[in-house]
Structures are given as structure tokens and as C-alpha cells.
Scaffold this active site. Structure first.
Site, PDB file in Angstrom:
ATOM      1  N   ASP A 148      -6.358 -10.648  -4.782  1.00 38.21           N
ATOM      2  CA  ASP A 148      -5.665 -10.496  -3.501  1.00 38.21           C
ATOM      3  C   ASP A 148      -5.724 -11.811  -2.725  1.00 38.21           C
ATOM      4  O   ASP A 148      -5.925 -11.841  -1.505  1.00 38.21           O
ATOM      5  CB  ASP A 148      -6.250  -9.349  -2.679  1.00 38.21           C
ATOM      6  N   ASN A 176       5.748 -10.109  -1.057  1.00 39.49           N
ATOM      7  CA  ASN A 176       5.883 -10.168   0.406  1.00 39.49           C
ATOM      8  C   ASN A 176       6.113 -11.602   0.869  1.00 39.49           C
ATOM      9  O   ASN A 176       5.384 -12.164   1.676  1.00 39.49           O
ATOM     10  CB  ASN A 176       4.664  -9.545   1.104  1.00 39.49           C
ATOM     11  N   HIS A 192      -6.270  -2.999  -4.786  1.00 42.39           N
ATOM     12  CA  HIS A 192      -7.434  -3.315  -3.937  1.00 42.39           C
ATOM     13  C   HIS A 192      -8.110  -2.096  -3.281  1.00 42.39           C
ATOM     14  O   HIS A 192      -8.238  -2.018  -2.065  1.00 42.39           O
ATOM     15  CB  HIS A 192      -7.086  -4.353  -2.885  1.00 42.39           C
ATOM     16  N   ARG A 219       3.014 -17.141  -1.497  1.00 46.83           N
ATOM     17  CA  ARG A 219       3.697 -17.470  -0.227  1.00 46.83           C
ATOM     18  C   ARG A 219       5.068 -18.124  -0.367  1.00 46.83           C
ATOM     19  O   ARG A 219       5.797 -18.175   0.607  1.00 46.83           O
ATOM     20  CB  ARG A 219       2.807 -18.357   0.660  1.00 46.83           C
ATOM     21  N   GLY A 231      -6.627 -11.574   5.456  1.00 46.10           N
ATOM     22  CA  GLY A 231      -6.505 -12.182   4.142  1.00 46.10           C
ATOM     23  C   GLY A 231      -7.513 -13.272   3.888  1.00 46.10           C
ATOM     24  O   GLY A 231      -7.974 -13.948   4.806  1.00 46.10           O
ATOM     25  N   ASN A 262      -7.339  -6.950   4.594  1.00 44.69           N
ATOM     26  CA  ASN A 262      -6.758  -5.605   4.538  1.00 44.69           C
ATOM     27  C   ASN A 262      -6.596  -5.182   3.081  1.00 44.69           C
ATOM     28  O   ASN A 262      -5.878  -5.846   2.339  1.00 44.69           O
ATOM     29  CB  ASN A 262      -5.398  -5.598   5.237  1.00 44.69           C
ATOM     30  N   HIS A 300      -0.122  -0.122  -2.346  1.00 47.59           N
ATOM     31  CA  HIS A 300      -1.061  -0.524  -1.296  1.00 47.59           C
ATOM     32  C   HIS A 300      -1.330   0.736  -0.484  1.00 47.59           C
ATOM     33  O   HIS A 300      -0.480   1.176   0.287  1.00 47.59           O
ATOM     34  CB  HIS A 300      -0.405  -1.615  -0.451  1.00 47.59           C
ATOM     35  N   HIS A 330      -3.739 -18.481   4.440  1.00 48.93           N
ATOM     36  CA  HIS A 330      -3.120 -18.579   5.769  1.00 48.93           C
ATOM     37  C   HIS A 330      -3.360 -19.979   6.310  1.00 48.93           C
ATOM     38  O   HIS A 330      -4.422 -20.570   6.077  1.00 48.93           O
ATOM     39  CB  HIS A 330      -3.705 -17.552   6.744  1.00 48.93           C
ATOM     40  N   ASP A 338       3.395  -4.367  -1.562  1.00 52.47           N
ATOM     41  CA  ASP A 338       2.061  -4.776  -1.112  1.00 52.47           C
ATOM     42  C   ASP A 338       2.099  -5.506   0.224  1.00 52.47           C
ATOM     43  O   ASP A 338       2.971  -6.330   0.488  1.00 52.47           O
ATOM     44  CB  ASP A 338       1.395  -5.677  -2.141  1.00 52.47           C
TER      45      ASP A 338
END
Length: 468
Positions: A313, A103, A240, A73, A332, A286, A187, A317, A160
Site C-alpha cells: 500500500d 486512483n 489491506h 501516482r 498514507g 487508511n 477496499h 505524498h 482502492d
């Protein structure tokens, strides 16, 4: 990119009484570590005066775990996780290297951002490598300057969180990557087929009234990219994977000689879409949790050697985001601290172990052949290290550390995990190192726990507690 201030344990460490497991097999032995490297592996080693002694009695001692797929993050999402907190969670889970997904905000789509992230990882409790984005801003429109990122040591590129939707662009990316000696990781999600889906499309989505995402969204893009690999000859890694059909496609591709590798996650090995019956957004991920039949197929793919790696993965959050309604909450789950225990419980522990019935959706092991300890650690350590370009022959890796994945012999970097396969423990979300709390295993009893982690010769986890 060399670390400015590498953290190396200058004293000596002795790991005693364990069963050593690496690519060469299993044997009883002690390990002596000095100045960040293994200097002796013998049947019995007397601890030198002043050395840190680690009791590994009854435990497995293996090369440190390598996570191909974690969302740390930072930059931009520090409210959910930082590289420091994520690396602490990683060390507690037995990891000595983590590949940070791109990301972030901004995305890791340039050498400048990659340098910033690598600098943030300089004092982390595990090696922090970065994956570069495939397209600028992960928008799927134009390719990033891969050569500049590759010059920094970036070996894995992915958008991803999104799949590259444009087939022609993906073909050019594969051709370009092949010339640079780097690997693209996809992905697999056709956004038109997946649009509006919040869980797996099937009996449970119909029963719960939640819009479903068809397995075809994953399998259609996988089929397209396998055709592009066949056309270009470029290697490719698939992130994944979650469906029985996807596992069969990888099996067929490998049988046909394609240069492909694939990962699955602990949650897709252990949980099925029945978990969503609680309407708890902690189970929203996901790709979504699939059916119990998909779980069985993924486990078979792991046991049969079709799957190359188990990757977390890890997707933290902020708590308030996961308290939103199911269809509005982000997808997630956390994974770094629990991954090895979840996989061991799902693939190795006896059916009576690792499942006390707490929480919905856990798929008990069916009592078939258990995965061997060596094969389990292959999926967590030396195989992902090779895919990420972090193995012993990686010339120091991105951070200047290098030497992930063993084997356990004199001269190699001292990156070690000590795992106790006998202990049972209950996951307590409030005690995890992550800044977030969105673990789907809260209250669940798991079998197997990391006791100690040694990173570049430093004991960063001892007796289950981080040392700094």
C-alpha cells in the site's frame, strides 16, 4: 501488452553461494542467467568469461517480489511519485513487479488510460502492471468497460482509496468480472461508519482527542462482500485488512469454501495506534493503525496461512502535505523499499532484533514461532503473482515480460531477489528513491536487507544500489 523496448540483459549473470528459496522448498545452489532467462540451476557453477557475478553468500535467493498494491501516482500526482521513481524504489526493495492502483488523475477506468500507464512503465526497473477501477472515475455509480481493460491483460479491478458503497452495483460487478475471468479487489470501508475518523477508534483516540474510525467500518463491508461472493460464486480479493475481526471473517470464509484471498500490509504487521501519540501525520494511514491486539491477530493470520499476501500500500505524498495538522493531512505511508525488512523483523527475526526502540508504536515480536523463509517469500512473491495474474503461466503479463514468482528452474524468466537476513540497518528517509519522504520507519533499525535484484535478466540493483 508487449513492451516496445524490453530491457533484457543479453550477457550472462551468475548468482553464486546463496540458499535458493521458492515454492518447492529450500536448497543450496547457483543460478546461471542468459538472455533474460534462467538457463541452469546447479550446486556450483563456474562463472563464464565476461559474466556478471553476484555473490549471494549468506543470503537467500528467491523469485522477485510482487507488490499487489502500490500507488505510483502517475498520471496526475507526479509531485509525489512517478512510475520511474516508484519502480526504482521497488527494485531497491527486491520487487520485480508492481501493480499500480487506479486512483490516479485521471483514474485508470478506460483502455486508453491503461495503455498510457503501461507505456510509461516500458523502461521501468520492474514490471508495471495496472489495476483497473471498478467504477468510472471511482465514483461508485457505473461500471467501467471491464472487457476492454481485460483485453489489455488487466486482471485486477478495484476502486482502492474508496470502497464500492452500493451493494447492488458490487453484485453486478462481481457477476460481470466472473464472466471475464478477472478478480475484483475491495477496499473495505463503509463511508458512513468511517466518516470523520482519522485514526483507530479506541483508547488512544480518546486519550489524544482525535476522532476515531471504528473497526466496524471495515468489518461491515467485508461481511457484505463475503455474502456477495457466496451469492455469485465470483472470486474476490480483499485489500489491506487491519482488524482481528476481519482476519477471523476471512478464516471462516475460506473454511466455508469461498473463493477469497486477502492481503495485509507491513505497517499493520508492525505498528499499532500508539504510534499516533506523537501526533506525527506520517502515522496517518487508511485503514488506520489498529491496536496491539489487532497486530497480534494479523501476525497469527499470516503464520497460520489465512493471509495470502503482504502488500505495501505504498502511498507517497509531497512533504508539505504530510506537514499539515493530523486531521487535515492525507493518509498514507511509503513502503516499497522497507516492506521485506519490516515483515522479516516483525515475523522472523528474534525478539531482540529489529527493534531498538526508535519511534513509537512498534509492536515487538513475542518470541513465538518464527515464520519460515519459504512462507515469508510465498507472501511476497508467488502467491501475489498468482492473484495479480502475473505468474509463470500468465503468457507474458500485461507488459510482455511475465514469469513472476518462480520456481527457480531452467527456462523461466530471470526475476530474482537476493536478501541478506543478517544485516541490520537504520532507515534514512533522505536516501530513499521515492520522490516523497513519508516513511514511518525513519530512524528505525530493521533486520534484513535486499542486496541484489535481477529483473528480466538485468541486474537492476547490485550491492544495494540501483544500476540505472
Amino acid at each position: 501488452m508487449a513492451r516496445r523496448n524490453p530491457v533484457i540483459q543479453t550477457g550472462e549473470v551468475v548468482v553464486r553461494g546463496g540458499t535458493l528459496v521458492d515454492e518447492t522448498g529450500e536448497r543450496r545452489g547457483d543460478i546461471l542467467v542468459r538472455d533474460g532467462r534462467i538457463v541452469a540451476v546447479e550446486e556450483a557453477i563456474d562463472a563464464p568469461k565476461g559474466a556478471t557475478a553476484i555473490d549471494a553468500g549468506g543470503c537467500v535467493v528467491a523469485p522477485g517480489l510482487v507488490d499487489l498494491h502500490a500507488h505510483l501516482r502517475e498520471p496526475g500526482g507526479e509531485i509525489a511519485e512517478t512510475i520511474e521513481s516508484g519502480s526504482r524504489a521497488a527494485a531497491l526493495g527486491g520487487y520485480t513487479a508492481v501493480v499500480a492502483m487506479p486512483n490516479t488523475e485521471p483514474a485508470i477506468d478506460s483502455a486508453a488510460v491503461a495503455r498510457d500507464v503501461l507505456a510509461l512503465g516500458e523502461e521501468a526497473l520492474a514490471e508495471i502492471a495496472v489495476a483497473g477501477a471498478i467504477t468510472v472515475g471511482r465514483r461508485g455509480e457505473r461500471l467501467v468497460p471491464m472487457a476492454e481493460l481485460a483485453a489489455l491483460g488487466v486482471r485486477l479491478f478495484t476502486d482502492d482509496g474508496r470502497g464500492v458503497q452500493h451493494a447492488g452495483l458490487m453484485r453486478r460487478a462481481l457477476e460481470y468480472a466472473s464472466g471475464l475471468g478477472v478478480v475484483l479487489a475491495q477496499h473495505c470501508e463503509d463511508e458512513q461508519l468511517a466518516a470523520g475518523g482519522h485514526m483507530n477508534e479506541g483508547a488512544w483516540s480518546s486519550r489524544l482527542g482525535i476522532a476515531g474510525q471504528s473497526p466496524l467500518a471495515e468489518e461491515a463491508m467485508l461481511a457484505r462482500d463475503l455474502a456477495l461472493v457466496r451469492l455469485t460464486g465470483a472470486p474476490m480479493h480483499f485489500l489491506h485488512l487491519s482488524t482481528a475481526g476481519a482476519i477471523e471473517m476471512i478464516r471462516s470464509a475460506k473454511a466455508g469454501g469461498l473463493a477469497v484471498t486477502a492481503e495485509v500490509t507491513p505497517h499493520h504487521l508492525a505498528l499499532c495506534d500508539a504510534a499516533v501519540s506523537s501526533f506525527d501525520p506520517v502515522y496517518k494511514v487508511n485503514p488506520p493503525l489498529r491496536t496491539a491486539s489487532d497486530v497480534a491477530a494479523i501476525r497469527a493470520g499470516v503464520v497460520n496461512g489465512i493471509v495470502d499476501a503482504i502488500a505495501t500500500d505504498h502511498a507517497p505524498h509531497a512533504p508539505e502535505r504530510k506537514e499539515e495538522p493530523f486531521d487535515e493531512a492525507p493518509a498514507g505511508m511509503l513502503g516499497l523499499e522497507t516492506a521485506l525488512a519490516v515483515a522479516y523483523s516483525a515475523l522472523c527475526a528474534s525478539p531482540a532484533e529489529g527493534d531498538d526502540g526508535a519511534g513509537p508504536g512498534w509492536v515487538p515480536r513475542d518470541g513465538g514461532a518464527a515464520l519460515s523463509m519459504r512462507d515469508l517469500f510465498a507472501l511476497f512473491s508467488w502467491q501475489p503473482a498468482r492473484i495479480a495474474g502475473l505468474g509463470q503461466d500468465a503468457r507474458g503479463g500485461q507488459s510482455g515480460r511475465g514469469g513472476q514468482g518462480g520456481p527457480l528452474r531452467p527456462g523461466v524468466a530471470a526475476n530474482l531477489t537476493v536478501f541478506d537476513p543478517t544485516v541490520e540497518w537504520v532507515v534514512d528517509a533522505s536516501r530513499q528513491a521515492s520522490r516523497s519522504r513519508n516513511t514511518p520507519y525513519a530512524g528505525r533499525r530493521l533486520t534484513g536487507k535486499v542486496r541484489h535484484t535481477v529483473f528480466a535478466g538485468e541486474v537492476v540493483v547490485q550491492d544495494g544500489a540501483a544500476q540505472r
